[in-house]
Enzyme design. Structure first.
Site, PDB file in Angstrom:
ATOM      1  N   ARG A 152      25.455   3.797 -20.126  1.00 54.12           N
ATOM      2  CA  ARG A 152      26.220   2.665 -20.672  1.00 54.12           C
ATOM      3  C   ARG A 152      27.197   2.052 -19.649  1.00 54.12           C
ATOM      4  NH1 ARG A 152      23.068   3.977 -24.062  1.00 54.12           N
ATOM      5  NH2 ARG A 152      23.404   3.947 -26.314  1.00 54.12           N
ATOM      6  N   SER A 242      27.642   2.016 -31.782  1.00 58.88           N
ATOM      7  CA  SER A 242      28.298   3.285 -31.441  1.00 58.88           C
ATOM      8  C   SER A 242      29.692   2.984 -30.926  1.00 58.88           C
ATOM      9  CB  SER A 242      27.547   4.008 -30.327  1.00 58.88           C
ATOM     10  OG  SER A 242      26.268   4.370 -30.753  1.00 58.88           O
ATOM     11  N   GLU A 345      32.875   3.445 -26.414  1.00 56.42           N
ATOM     12  CA  GLU A 345      31.803   2.668 -25.791  1.00 56.42           C
ATOM     13  C   GLU A 345      32.112   1.194 -25.959  1.00 56.42           C
ATOM     14  OE1 GLU A 345      27.958   1.175 -27.185  1.00 56.42           O
ATOM     15  OE2 GLU A 345      27.216   3.149 -26.637  1.00 56.42           O
TER      16      GLU A 345
HETATM   17  N1  EPU Z   1      24.652  13.849 -36.107  1.00 50.61           N
HETATM   18  C1  EPU Z   1      25.416  14.603 -36.987  1.00 50.61           C
HETATM   19  N2  EPU Z   1      25.830  13.997 -38.143  1.00 50.61           N
HETATM   20  C2  EPU Z   1      25.494  12.723 -38.458  1.00 50.61           C
HETATM   21  C3  EPU Z   1      24.725  11.953 -37.549  1.00 50.61           C
HETATM   22  C4  EPU Z   1      24.318  12.552 -36.374  1.00 50.61           C
HETATM   23  O1  EPU Z   1      25.709  15.760 -36.745  1.00 50.61           O
HETATM   24  O2  EPU Z   1      25.903  12.255 -39.515  1.00 50.61           O
HETATM   25  C5  EPU Z   1      24.187  14.495 -34.879  1.00 50.61           C
HETATM   26  C6  EPU Z   1      22.748  14.934 -35.052  1.00 50.61           C
HETATM   27  O3  EPU Z   1      22.612  16.210 -34.525  1.00 50.61           O
HETATM   28  C7  EPU Z   1      21.974  13.948 -34.223  1.00 50.61           C
HETATM   29  C8  EPU Z   1      22.973  13.632 -33.148  1.00 50.61           C
HETATM   30  O4  EPU Z   1      24.239  13.621 -33.802  1.00 50.61           O
HETATM   31  O5  EPU Z   1      20.825  14.525 -33.686  1.00 50.61           O
HETATM   32  C9  EPU Z   1      22.720  12.334 -32.446  1.00 50.61           C
HETATM   33  O6  EPU Z   1      22.642  11.291 -33.383  1.00 50.61           O
HETATM   34  P1  EPU Z   1      21.660  10.043 -33.146  1.00 50.61           P
HETATM   35  O7  EPU Z   1      20.323  10.523 -32.738  1.00 50.61           O
HETATM   36  O8  EPU Z   1      21.776   9.143 -34.314  1.00 50.61           O
HETATM   37  O9  EPU Z   1      22.189   9.318 -31.865  1.00 50.61           O
HETATM   38  P2  EPU Z   1      23.606   9.239 -31.162  1.00 50.61           P
HETATM   39  O10 EPU Z   1      23.645  10.171 -30.004  1.00 50.61           O
HETATM   40  O11 EPU Z   1      24.677   9.366 -32.162  1.00 50.61           O
HETATM   41  C10 EPU Z   1      22.833   7.423 -29.418  1.00 50.61           C
HETATM   42  C11 EPU Z   1      23.259   6.063 -28.986  1.00 50.61           C
HETATM   43  C12 EPU Z   1      22.814   5.008 -29.980  1.00 50.61           C
HETATM   44  C13 EPU Z   1      21.309   5.076 -30.084  1.00 50.61           C
HETATM   45  C14 EPU Z   1      20.914   6.481 -30.537  1.00 50.61           C
HETATM   46  C15 EPU Z   1      19.431   6.677 -30.617  1.00 50.61           C
HETATM   47  C16 EPU Z   1      25.304   6.416 -27.715  1.00 50.61           C
HETATM   48  C17 EPU Z   1      26.773   6.237 -27.679  1.00 50.61           C
HETATM   49  N3  EPU Z   1      24.703   6.023 -28.829  1.00 50.61           N
HETATM   50  O12 EPU Z   1      23.549   7.721 -30.607  1.00 50.61           O
HETATM   51  O13 EPU Z   1      23.172   3.740 -29.466  1.00 50.61           O
HETATM   52  O14 EPU Z   1      20.812   4.115 -31.009  1.00 50.61           O
HETATM   53  O15 EPU Z   1      21.433   7.454 -29.588  1.00 50.61           O
HETATM   54  O16 EPU Z   1      18.897   6.888 -29.360  1.00 50.61           O
HETATM   55  O17 EPU Z   1      24.710   6.884 -26.739  1.00 50.61           O
HETATM   56  C18 EPU Z   1      24.815   2.044 -29.501  1.00 50.61           C
HETATM   57  O18 EPU Z   1      24.958   2.253 -28.306  1.00 50.61           O
HETATM   58  O19 EPU Z   1      25.493   1.164 -30.116  1.00 50.61           O
HETATM   59  C19 EPU Z   1      23.870   2.848 -30.247  1.00 50.61           C
HETATM   60  C20 EPU Z   1      23.728   2.736 -31.569  1.00 50.61           C
END
Ligand code: EPU
Length: 349
Positions: A152, A242, A345
């Site tokens: 990012r 995010s 972010e």
């Molecule tokens: N999780 C929880 N509780 C929840 C939701 C998630 O514990 O209620 C944990 C789960 O273990 C899950 C992990 O968090 O596996 C990661 O969640 P998720 O796969 O939804 O992705 P993220 O790491 O939270 C990142 C990006 C998103 C992108 C997703 C999918 C960043 C800051 N964010 O989120 O990007 O869509 O991966 O690849 O890296 C954005 O940048 O605006 C964005 C939405």
């Protein structure tokens, strides 16, 4: 709450950048894309400039590989909505941006922020960034490899901040299947969406033969399905996606977090994480969830219940102060519990 800027300039013709008297504009100058990753914390005293140029041009083939498959590229104007580019590529049967489907924002910003989702980042497909160099008052082409891309981030956000106005981005695309399924449940969602049903003919059978039949359109639909389940629709609920970056910590620190999690959730509990070299990326969403923030409200601001990495304007009337206060409460609690300082972010203007 509404905020305003002193002057808003929208550029549709690139030549106008050569004649625009930047010094005469109210300062400071802020170049904005779709605005979907920004938090305006109050009225902006200067000029907000938005590149609104449009157009997607498919370039001549870069190289032809076996079976007539080709590496192609497309030059996409900065003002094109990024997802419109994803939709166009999928409709053309071109691989590259399909995992990035439905990310809000525009193409120019995608090259600043190195947007990413489901195991793909913009940098993976950026060939060249086309920009107007304010310092030298000329148009330049910057190879993607020179843009200092990281998670990012890019030089456009750091050392080059304010120097370039991105006018277009050339993305590498391919007619050869390049499915990336091993992140964030894409494979599982794909299997659920395109299942093997009894009585299917051999041609119709998908998983495990699905891989050979995949199209970028199928991945696009799957990713859109996942995102629609987890993330707020910006048309209905204001958010900036995010809110925090996922922190990367050393292994020793991670083990301390594992110990806290096991003490709270039982000895079998597994902390979600991704290895990044010899360090570990821990989802901020998980930590925020563990701290009980899901759904928490502060005035009109709310930690989104389905994906706690997102802070939403739940009432439509949240003030910047409420958003920032909730942000600070999350940061403070995570720091206290896990010794990790979350970094937003979302850019605060
Ligand atoms: N999780 C929880 N509780 C929840 C939701 C998630 O514990 O209620 C944990 C789960 O273990 C899950 C992990 O968090 O596996 C990661 O969640 P998720 O796969 O939804 O992705 P993220 O790491 O939270 C990142 C990006 C998103 C992108 C997703 C999918 C960043 C800051 N964010 O989120 O990007 O869509 O991966 O690849 O890296 C954005 O940048 O605006 C964005 C939405």
């Amino acid at each position: 709450m509404r905020v305003s800027c002193r002057l808003y300039v929208e550029v549709t013709e690139l030549e106008d950048l050569l004649t625009l008297d930047f010094d005469a504009l109210p300062q400071p100058l802020f170049v904005m894309g779709g605005g979907s990753n920004l938090l305006f914390t109050g009225d902006f005293p200067g000029t907000v400039l938005h590149m609104a140029n449009q157009g997607i041009t498919l370039n001549p083939v870069i190289s032809t590989k076996a079976e007539g498959r080709a590496e192609k590229s497309a030059t996409v104007a900065a003002g094109v909505v990024f997802d419109d580019f994803c939709a166009w590529a999928a409709a053309e049967g071109l691989w590259g941006p399909e995992n990035l489907s439905l990310i809000p924002g525009e193409v120019g910003a995608s090259a600043v922020q190195n947007i990413g989702a489901y195991g793909v980042e913009a940098k993976d497909i950026i060939d060249t960034v086309h920009a107007f160099d304010r310092q030298e008052r000329r148009f330049v082409d910057i190879p993607g490899a020179d843009c200092g891309y990281g998670y990012r981030t890019s030089l456009f956000k750091t050392a080059w901040k304010g120097r370039y106005i991105i006018t277009a981005v050339t993305f590498r695309l391919s007619t050869a299947p390049q499915p990336k399924l091993d992140y964030g449940g894409v494979r599982k969602a794909l299997e659920a969406r395109f299942p093997v049903k009894p009585g299917m003919t051999e041609e119709e059978v998908v998983m495990p033969d699905l891989i050979g039949h995949l199209t970028p359109q199928m991945i696009r639909e799957t990713v859109i399905g996942i995102r629609e389940q987890k993330l707020p629709d910006p048309k209905e609920t204001g958010s900036a996606g995010s809110f925090f970056c996922n922190p990367v910590i050393d292994r020793e620190h991670f083990e301390r977090i594992v110990a806290i999690a096991k003490a709270e959730n039982g000895p079998e509990y597994e902390v979600p994480h991704y290895d990044v070299g010899d360090r570990v990326k821990v989802p901020a969403a998980w930590m925020i969830d563990q701290c009980g923030f899901k759904g928490m409200r502060l005035g009109g601001a709310q930690v989104y219940p389905k994906q706690p990495l997102v802070i939403v304007n739940a009432t439509g009337t949240a003030t910047p102060e409420e958003i920032v206060a909730l942000e600070q409460r999350v940061i403070g609690t995570i720091k206290e519990k896990y010794g990790i300082e979350l970094h937003p972010e979302v850019e605060h203007v």
